[in-house]
Design a protein around this motif. Structure first.
Motif, PDB file in Angstrom:
ATOM      1  N   ARG A 557       0.803  -1.230   0.000  1.00 36.59           N
ATOM      2  CA  ARG A 557       0.000   0.000   0.000  1.00 36.59           C
ATOM      3  C   ARG A 557       0.840   1.287   0.000  1.00 36.59           C
ATOM      4  O   ARG A 557       0.519   2.227  -0.728  1.00 36.59           O
ATOM      5  N   PRO A 558       1.947   1.368   0.768  1.00 34.72           N
ATOM      6  CA  PRO A 558       2.736   2.610   0.742  1.00 34.72           C
ATOM      7  C   PRO A 558       3.375   2.905  -0.609  1.00 34.72           C
ATOM      8  O   PRO A 558       3.767   4.039  -0.853  1.00 34.72           O
ATOM      9  N   LEU A 559       3.494   1.903  -1.498  1.00 30.91           N
ATOM     10  CA  LEU A 559       4.079   2.118  -2.817  1.00 30.91           C
ATOM     11  C   LEU A 559       3.046   2.464  -3.876  1.00 30.91           C
ATOM     12  O   LEU A 559       3.415   2.796  -5.009  1.00 30.91           O
ATOM     13  N   ARG A 560       1.771   2.387  -3.543  1.00 31.11           N
ATOM     14  CA  ARG A 560       0.741   2.656  -4.544  1.00 31.11           C
ATOM     15  C   ARG A 560      -0.310   3.646  -4.086  1.00 31.11           C
ATOM     16  O   ARG A 560      -1.251   3.928  -4.811  1.00 31.11           O
ATOM     17  N   SER A 561      -0.168   4.177  -2.894  1.00 29.81           N
ATOM     18  CA  SER A 561      -1.186   5.074  -2.364  1.00 29.81           C
ATOM     19  C   SER A 561      -0.548   6.110  -1.447  1.00 29.81           C
ATOM     20  O   SER A 561       0.444   5.829  -0.759  1.00 29.81           O
ATOM     21  N   LEU A 562      -1.117   7.302  -1.441  1.00 26.50           N
ATOM     22  CA  LEU A 562      -0.673   8.348  -0.518  1.00 26.50           C
ATOM     23  C   LEU A 562      -1.409   8.297   0.813  1.00 26.50           C
ATOM     24  O   LEU A 562      -1.093   9.051   1.730  1.00 26.50           O
ATOM     25  N   GLN A 563      -2.408   7.409   0.923  1.00 24.72           N
ATOM     26  CA  GLN A 563      -3.230   7.362   2.135  1.00 24.72           C
ATOM     27  C   GLN A 563      -2.415   7.071   3.398  1.00 24.72           C
ATOM     28  O   GLN A 563      -2.627   7.717   4.429  1.00 24.72           O
ATOM     29  N   PRO A 564      -1.478   6.093   3.388  1.00 22.99           N
ATOM     30  CA  PRO A 564      -0.695   5.868   4.606  1.00 22.99           C
ATOM     31  C   PRO A 564       0.096   7.098   5.038  1.00 22.99           C
ATOM     32  O   PRO A 564       0.199   7.392   6.232  1.00 22.99           O
ATOM     33  N   TYR A 565       0.645   7.831   4.063  1.00 22.74           N
ATOM     34  CA  TYR A 565       1.393   9.041   4.388  1.00 22.74           C
ATOM     35  C   TYR A 565       0.449  10.139   4.874  1.00 22.74           C
ATOM     36  O   TYR A 565       0.804  10.950   5.727  1.00 22.74           O
ATOM     37  N   ASP A 566      -0.773  10.126   4.325  1.00 24.82           N
ATOM     38  CA  ASP A 566      -1.765  11.114   4.760  1.00 24.82           C
ATOM     39  C   ASP A 566      -2.100  10.931   6.236  1.00 24.82           C
ATOM     40  O   ASP A 566      -2.216  11.901   6.983  1.00 24.82           O
ATOM     41  N   SER A 567      -2.253   9.681   6.652  1.00 24.76           N
ATOM     42  CA  SER A 567      -2.545   9.418   8.065  1.00 24.76           C
ATOM     43  C   SER A 567      -1.416   9.932   8.949  1.00 24.76           C
ATOM     44  O   SER A 567      -1.650  10.539   9.998  1.00 24.76           O
ATOM     45  N   MET A 568      -0.177   9.735   8.497  1.00 25.78           N
ATOM     46  CA  MET A 568       0.970  10.184   9.267  1.00 25.78           C
ATOM     47  C   MET A 568       1.021  11.712   9.340  1.00 25.78           C
ATOM     48  O   MET A 568       1.177  12.289  10.418  1.00 25.78           O
ATOM     49  N   PHE A 569       0.856  12.374   8.182  1.00 24.68           N
ATOM     50  CA  PHE A 569       0.928  13.827   8.160  1.00 24.68           C
ATOM     51  C   PHE A 569      -0.247  14.461   8.900  1.00 24.68           C
ATOM     52  O   PHE A 569      -0.098  15.517   9.519  1.00 24.68           O
ATOM     53  N   THR A 570      -1.413  13.819   8.832  1.00 24.26           N
ATOM     54  CA  THR A 570      -2.580  14.352   9.532  1.00 24.26           C
ATOM     55  C   THR A 570      -2.354  14.354  11.041  1.00 24.26           C
ATOM     56  O   THR A 570      -2.730  15.300  11.741  1.00 24.26           O
ATOM     57  N   LYS A 571      -1.730  13.308  11.557  1.00 27.23           N
ATOM     58  CA  LYS A 571      -1.425  13.265  12.986  1.00 27.23           C
ATOM     59  C   LYS A 571      -0.407  14.334  13.363  1.00 27.23           C
ATOM     60  O   LYS A 571      -0.520  14.990  14.398  1.00 27.23           O
ATOM     61  N   LEU A 572       0.609  14.517  12.484  1.00 29.86           N
ATOM     62  CA  LEU A 572       1.638  15.511  12.773  1.00 29.86           C
ATOM     63  C   LEU A 572       1.116  16.935  12.658  1.00 29.86           C
ATOM     64  O   LEU A 572       1.574  17.833  13.352  1.00 29.86           O
ATOM     65  N   CYS A 573       0.160  17.131  11.742  1.00 35.39           N
ATOM     66  CA  CYS A 573      -0.344  18.484  11.468  1.00 35.39           C
ATOM     67  C   CYS A 573      -1.792  18.634  11.916  1.00 35.39           C
ATOM     68  O   CYS A 573      -2.572  19.355  11.292  1.00 35.39           O
TER      69      CYS A 573
END
Length: 586
Positions: A557-573
């Motif tokens: 999933r991390p190689l085909r979608s931005l959703q995992p990174y979105d969850s991370m950035f949403t928590k940070l921001c």
């Protein structure tokens, strides 16, 4: 009667394909079904203003006209401060990285191949926040024989890419409203896409024709511009300097800070003291002086002298370093820039209502009638070039247009030719710098300036006349707009990766040597091309692909979608509204 709800045309299949072209990080797994949604790329219909003009009383008409005039005055005032803040932003980046950019440009050990020259042009322009400054420095270095024409051409290609970072930063100011941000970011990045695509086409041709041709280490652009300037070798130089917009902004900007841009040139020519400050301390002034003439009469004459400069940051500059002053100016300029942009967008929303908005929207997006319809875009290119020559900055011109695309007044397809014209208009500054050079180097410096012009003209010939080619940068810009609308943190990631991380990594590889660059860079480049082609085929004709390659679901999933990174950035921001994902309310 209250304001009517804004309506827009539905998105058809062809437009959806153009606006949702995807790369490896965006897959159908990320995309929402939008069949029932409104077209985010359509021009926004203006809301109703209330009573028609014919139904208003005399006092209501007077009140409306007065309100409109006040808002127009406020709009131009905000535009003035907005442009001044862009100048301050440029000065802040010069204070932070101007010396480093000048020193790097003077180092022939790292400018040993076209790729390193290209990346140095990008990084230097990002640091200086002005392609005009970079090209003027390059012209000066060619005049001083520190660079040859071929090296300068590749640096100028990079400067063309780096200059588009400013309006991309400006588009982030509209991140509060999803569809506005989508359009504004696409309007800004269409400039990026054109510049990158032009470099991908023209740089290999220039490199190969210079390295393997019979032209003595001088490629296509070099040869064309040499033929244009060969007869001008003995031409008298023409010193000319025109400042249109700067004449209006100087009274304010010079009250805040004044920089000596010649110091960067000194660093580029290895003539500067390492501790020399970019802040100007001594300013030239004209003072009256009584002079006794030969016939015994007293005559008043004006002579030039130097005195301590008087501006707000001059006292701080005596005790602060350039870097500390640059950080302070950067924070202040970004604050003013964001505030002005926010108020400009609000004023545009309040002004562009009813018939005024309808007329303006129709005018700026109008097409010539009949058989002359296809000439509309070329006229827009000429207008973009003309306005950019007047303001002497493509960044200012495109940054002023970006909010109009965001609010839905200017169509992305009309922004594109205006941007191409701005690319041509910005070469005017380098040509002026070349015209003011010494007679013995006039031919070479003018050749470099004309190479900048020819590069942009060749890029336009590749990416504009044919509709299929014209749609490529527009489709890529729409793709980026769609991504940032869903993941608004992606805008900041895009700026860092495209204008700093990738140029920095490629520059490091190119400095390590051509063998290292080719060994590492070529496989990665071919991998990127293959992924891009597969994505295009997945969008256009998935049936021709093997079943497994019709989507990227077989990848983690991390190689085909931005959703995992979105969850991370949403928590940070989580405290920052502009960083949250598509699940938040506008």
């Amino acid at each position: 009667m209250g304001p009517a709800r804004t309506t827009v045309a539905p998105l058809d299949d062809d437009e959806r394909k153009k606006g949702n072209l995807v790369l490896s990080m965006v897959t159908p797994d990320d995309e929402k079904k939008e069949e029932d949604e409104e077209d985010p790329w359509a021009l926004v219909a203006p809301p109703s203003k209330g009573k028609d003009w014919s139904d208003m009383t005399g006092s209501e008409k007077t009140r409306d006209v007065a309100v409109i005039l006040v808002r127009v005055v406020l709009l131009f005032t905000l535009l003035y401060f907005f442009i001044c803040s862009l100048n301050f932003l440029s000065d802040a980046f010069r204070l932070l990285g101007g010396k480093a950019a000048g020193q790097a440009l003077s180092n022939n050990k790292i400018l040993n191949n076209p790729i390193s020259n290209l990346m140095m042009g990008i990084l230097a322009t990002v640091l200086l926040q002005s392609s005009s400054t970079t090209t003027s420095i390059v012209v000066t270095m060619v005049a001083s024989s520190l660079l040859n024409v071929r090296q300068a051409i590749f640096i100028i290609m990079g400067a063309n890419i780096g200059t588009s970072v400013t309006n991309t930063i400006v588009s982030v100011g509209q991140a509060g409203q999803r569809n506005e941000f989508r359009r504004a970011f696409a309007g800004a990045t269409v400039h990026d896409m054109f510049n990158w695509l032009s470099v991908m086409c023209i740089l290999p041709i220039e490199w190969i024709t210079g390295a393997f041709g019979s032209w003595k280490d001088c490629g296509l652009l070099c040869q064309v511009t040499d033929a244009m300037t060969r007869s001008l070798h003995d031409t008298e130089k023409q010193e000319t300097k025109k400042e249109m917009l700067k004449a209006l902004t100087k009274p304010l900007t010079h009250l805040i800070i004044q920089l000596d841009k010649k110091v960067i040139n000194k660093f580029a020519q290895n003539k500067a003291d390492g501790n020399e400050s970019l802040v100007k301390h001594m300013c030239k002034t004209t003072v009256p002086m009584a002079v006794m003439t030969s016939n015994g009469t007293c005559e008043l004459q004006y002579v030039q002298s130097e005195e301590h400069c008087h501006f707000l940051f001059e006292t701080l500059a005596r005790s602060w370093s350039d870097q500390a002053l640059g950080i302070l100016l950067l924070v202040l300029s970004l604050a003013v820039l964001c505030l002005c942009l926010l108020l400009i967008v609000k004023l545009l929303h309040s002004l562009l209502r009813g018939k005024i908005a309808t007329v303006l929207r129709s005018f700026v997006n109008a097409e010539f009638p009949g058989i002359f319809r296809h000439l509309t875009g070329y006229v827009a290119i000429l207008l973009g070039a003309g306005f950019t020559m007047l303001v002497q900055s493509s960044s200012i011109f495109t940054s002023a247009l970006t909010p109009l695309v965001g609010v839905g007044i200017l169509h992305l397809e009309r922004m594109y030719p205006l941007t191409l014209g701005a690319n041509i208009g910005t070469t005017f500054t380098a040509i002026l710098a070349a015209l003011a050079s010494d007679r013995n180097v006039f031919q070479k410096t003018l050749q470099v300036a004309l190479a900048h012009l020819c590069f942009n003209i060749f890029g336009i010939l590749i990416w504009y006349p044919v509709p299929a080619m014209r749609n490529v940068p527009i489709s890529l810009a729409k793709m980026l707009g769609n991504i940032t609308a869903k993941y608004r943190w992606f805008a900041f990631l895009y700026l860092v990766i495209l204008f700093m991380f990738i140029p920095g990594i490629v520059f490091g590889l190119s400095v390590a040597g051509t063998v290292v660059l080719v060994s590492v860079g070529l496989p990665l480049f071919f991998l990127f091309v293959i992924i891009a082609i597969i994505n295009i085929v997945q969008t256009k004709k998935p049936g021709v692909l093997p079943v497994k390659l019709r989507n990227w679901n077989f990848l983690p999933r991390p190689l085909r979608s931005l959703q995992p990174y979105d969850s991370m950035f949403t928590k940070l921001c989580s405290v920052c509204k502009c960083c949250v994902s598509d699940n938040d309310d506008d």
